[in-house]
Design an enzyme around this catalytic site. Structure first.
Site, PDB file in Angstrom:
ATOM      1  N   THR A  77      -8.284  -1.286   1.738  1.00 14.49           N
ATOM      2  CA  THR A  77      -7.915  -2.280   0.631  1.00 14.49           C
ATOM      3  C   THR A  77      -8.259  -3.998   0.842  1.00 14.49           C
ATOM      4  OG1 THR A  77      -5.680  -0.999   0.580  1.00 14.49           O
ATOM      5  CG2 THR A  77      -5.624  -3.312  -0.340  1.00 14.49           C
ATOM      6  N   SER A 114      -7.101   4.877  -1.257  1.00  9.63           N
ATOM      7  CA  SER A 114      -6.808   3.383  -1.167  1.00  9.63           C
ATOM      8  C   SER A 114      -8.211   2.620  -1.597  1.00  9.63           C
ATOM      9  CB  SER A 114      -6.441   2.874   0.129  1.00  9.63           C
ATOM     10  OG  SER A 114      -5.262   3.056   0.280  1.00  9.63           O
ATOM     11  N   ASP A 126       2.172   2.386   3.553  1.00  5.33           N
ATOM     12  CA  ASP A 126       1.420   3.924   3.490  1.00  5.33           C
ATOM     13  C   ASP A 126       0.921   4.449   4.645  1.00  5.33           C
ATOM     14  OD1 ASP A 126      -0.907   5.308   1.844  1.00  5.33           O
ATOM     15  OD2 ASP A 126      -2.084   4.425   3.429  1.00  5.33           O
ATOM     16  N   ASP A 141     -10.239  -1.954   6.771  1.00  6.58           N
ATOM     17  CA  ASP A 141      -9.728  -0.845   5.914  1.00  6.58           C
ATOM     18  C   ASP A 141      -9.800  -1.196   4.629  1.00  6.58           C
ATOM     19  OD1 ASP A 141      -8.264   1.346   5.725  1.00  6.58           O
ATOM     20  OD2 ASP A 141      -6.208   0.712   6.027  1.00  6.58           O
ATOM     21  N   HIS A 190       2.409   8.034   5.573  1.00 12.16           N
ATOM     22  CA  HIS A 190       1.419   9.597   5.922  1.00 12.16           C
ATOM     23  C   HIS A 190       2.040  10.178   7.319  1.00 12.16           C
ATOM     24  CE1 HIS A 190      -2.021   9.244   3.347  1.00 12.16           C
ATOM     25  NE2 HIS A 190      -2.161   7.974   3.343  1.00 12.16           N
ATOM     26  N   ASP A 221       0.763  -1.256   0.273  1.00 13.83           N
ATOM     27  CA  ASP A 221      -0.001  -0.168  -0.076  1.00 13.83           C
ATOM     28  C   ASP A 221       0.922   1.185  -0.120  1.00 13.83           C
ATOM     29  OD1 ASP A 221      -1.892   2.006   0.738  1.00 13.83           O
ATOM     30  OD2 ASP A 221      -3.233   0.200   1.163  1.00 13.83           O
TER      31      ASP A 221
END
Length: 654
Positions: free
Chosen positions: A285, A224, A443, A283, A447, A175
């Site tokens: 994905t 995502s 990911d 989440d 962030h 991700d």
């Protein structure tokens, strides 16, 4: 393709209108007052289920105001190019849907937002549920409204081979992973001599390398949710949307759905499905494989779809994946956090699943039984904390059983993936299986500008790939398995040099601290792989840094970030939090965290002040492929092509 090209030209006519509403849009992919979803220039897999949503808009005020009375007598026809178009209910042999009406508001620009003067839009609408197109070729869908105005969509059913070439598919998603991150991970984990690496990453050894473009349906930066939707369905969508096209209604569950590769694979072949993630399992994905909602935050709905599928409309019969591994216990423990207060551990157990709460139990679980493994509250522990700074696993009160002890026995991505393969292969050796395995915190840590943890997660993914290839070879199914490694989007990350952290920490003034940065010839060589008496040691063939806190660290960063302080050193006390809200200031106003990187210098943010972390970027992301159909994944192409290539390799086209 002539009709497709004609409607592409028609679509270009509306770019001027779209440009006038860049920040906000009345409704994505609907530049006129008549909306058709799926929209113009959409591709389908033959036999793939989808919904159709039609909307006619009547703005009451604003620059587009047309009287505020939407047409209730619109008509909709569908026909294959070269054949006579028919009323959609006749064409699809379904009842004519009832007329729906609602209102919605939107801001035409930032000035309208600031002055709190939104535009009101009245809507008439219809929805056709669970239809499909089985004959390859081009179709024209036409919505006629307001006495002859038309919105026309060209739909293409791709003509794919129906011959199945792969028995199994493993889809690894790093991700947020970009080529620049892979390069940085290689630098800190693989030794080099005179500019030449002595070893390569597992990804480097794949025979095919391609790149996919990640744009959304109505924006060039994706999230995502809709990027996963593109990978799993072959359909572009809108930010925050899972397996649907976003319509303008208030209901987050009535948007037009598109069948995912997991649903198609189960419906067509009764093959096994595995879902593995280091994120909380609701989440985006992992969720996009079964959930259908325009609001990715509907976590309860996501968890319920894993076990029950879609229940509010007729859809694919779904009885749950064979394997579901990740974090996110808050959605399973009965109470205010779970959907309708249900005990989802019990829901899964009643459906025949082994329920697993730690790595020890997972390793002992039977391979012939479906397995639910939820290993902590929220996201799973990062590789760096599990393996280098394990003290950070303490005092978290994140045990998956709800007793608020510490979840210290968590598996990593490697352990979860290998166990999932064992279960899938034991249960579906004949039918084959599909597995998605996500390294989610590449990911998440990008962030929060926690680059060390992000690269640790990427290296764990690469180690998992190595172990997966060995596992498949040992099971005798490597040659029958397509392995894909890609990302859903990127971050604007790169490495520009090195930093003498000792010198930086000894300086008092921020401008002097910046003298510690070395670029070009002063970047030197990677100190992360230098062996010393205190170096970390790994098994043969396992590559991670020998030293995560060298004096000379990476001068790295992202292009878009909040206000923060930077010292370019690993955060030994746990995952980073670079920006925080200050007492007495608005809740959406973030400042440099007074606890973070205290020896560093302040970096003024490039994002709005309500941002407390970095954002995604435009970059194309890499696609590595090996196994049957690997040749389909070379070159540069759209993210939706990943879906169509996987579907073709599995022989899913009707």
């Amino acid at each position: 393709m002539a009709a497709h090209k004609l409607l592409l030209a028609v679509a270009l006519v509306f770019l001027g209108r779209l440009a006038s509403s860049q920040t906000f849009q009345r409704l994505g992919a609907c530049p006129t007052f008549g909306c058709v979803f799926p929209p113009n220039l959409t591709d389908f897999l033959a036999g793939q289920y989808f919904d159709i949503r039609l909307e006619v808009h009547a703005p009451v005020n604003g620059s587009e105001a047309n009287g505020g009375v939407p047409d209730p007598n619109f008509t909709f026809t569908v026909g294959k190019v070269g054949a006579t178009a028919q009323n959609a209910s006749v064409f699809f042999n379904v009842p004519e849907p009832k007329l729906e009406t609602w209102n919605f508001t939107w801001n035409e620009d930032l000035y309208a937002r600031d002055t709190k003067k939104p535009t009101v839009v009245r809507v008439t609408s219809k929805a056709y549920r669970r239809v499909s197109l089985c004959d390859p070729g081009e179709y024209i869908a036409s919505l006629t409204y307001y006495n002859g105005n038309k919105t026309t969509a060209s739909w293409l059913v791709r003509d794919l081979s129906k011959i199945r070439k792969a028995k199994n598919v493993v889809l690894f998603i790093g991700d947020g992973m970009t080529t620049n991150m892979i390069t940085a991970a290689r630098l800190i984990a693989h030794k080099s001599v005179n500019g030449r690496y002595l070893t390569k990453m597992a990804m480097d050894k794949f025979p095919i390398l391609g790149h996919q473009m990640t744009h959304s349906l109505d924006s060039f930066i994706t999230d995502s949710a809709n990027s996963a939707t593109a990978l799993y369905t072959g359909h572009k969508s809108t930010v925050n949307a899972l397996g649907v096209y976003a319509d303008s209604s208030k209901d987050p569950f009535d948007d037009p759905k598109v069948e995912t590769i997991a649903e198609i694979f189960w419906r067509r072949i009764a093959g096994g499905v595995g879902i593995v993630s280091t994120a909380f399992i609701a989440d985006a994905t992992p969720a996009a494989l079964t959930a259908h909602t325009r609001d990715r935050g509907q976590y309860g709905h996501v968890v319920d779809t894993y076990i029950h599928g879609i229940t509010n409309y007729t859809w694919t019969n779904w009885t749950g994946p064979d394997v579901l591994f990740g974090g996110g216990a808050e959605q399973f423990i009965p109470g205010s956090g779970s959907y309708q207060g249900k005990d989802y551990y019990k829901e899964f157990a009643n459906a025949g699943y082994s329920v697993l709460w730690n790595n020890t139990a997972m390793q002992k679980a039977a391979n012939n039984t479906k397995a639910l493994g939820i290993f902590c509250v929220s996201n799973m522990a990062k590789w760096l904390d599990r393996n280098v700074y394990p003290q950070n696993l303490k005092y978290q009160s994140n045990s998956p059983d709800g007793k608020k002890t510490d979840a210290t026995d968590q598996p990593g991505l490697r352990e979860m993936t290998l166990k999932a393969i064992d279960i899938l292969n034991a249960r579906h050796a004949k039918e084959g299986w599909f597995m998605m395995s996500e390294a989610a915190s590449i990911d998440k840590q990008m962030h929060t500008l926690d680059y060390d943890r992000a690269l640790g997660e990427l290296l764990e993914l690469d180690d998992t790939i190595t172990a997966t290839i060995a596992k498949l070879k040992a099971l005798g199914v490597l040659n029958d398995t397509l392995i894909i490694v890609t990302a859903d989007h990127g971050h604007g990350f790169d490495v520009m040099g090195s930093v003498d952290t000792k010198y930086l920490n000894d300086q008092k003034a921020d401008r002097r601290k910046r003298e510690a940065i070395g670029t070009y010839q002063n970047s030197g060589l990677s100190q992360y792989t230098v062996d010393t008496n205190s170096s970390l040691r790994y098994s043969q063939g396992v590559h991670f840094p020998a030293n995560w806190d060298p004096r000379y660290s990476l001068f790295s960063g992202v292009a878009a970030f909040p206000d923060h302080r930077e010292n370019y050193q690993v955060h030994k006390d746990g995952p980073r939090l670079p920006a925080v809200n200050m007492t007495g200031f608005p809740a959406d106003d973030f400042y440099v965290s007074y606890k973070d990187a205290v020896t560093g210098f302040i970096v003024n943010g490039t994002l709005p002040v309500e941002a407390d972390q970095g954002v995604h970027s435009l970059t194309d992301v890499p696609v590595f492929a090996m196994g049957p159909c690997q040749e389909l994944f070379g070159g540069v192409y759209n993210s939706i092509d990943i879906f169509f290539n996987m579907a073709e390799c599995l022989g899913l086209s009707m």
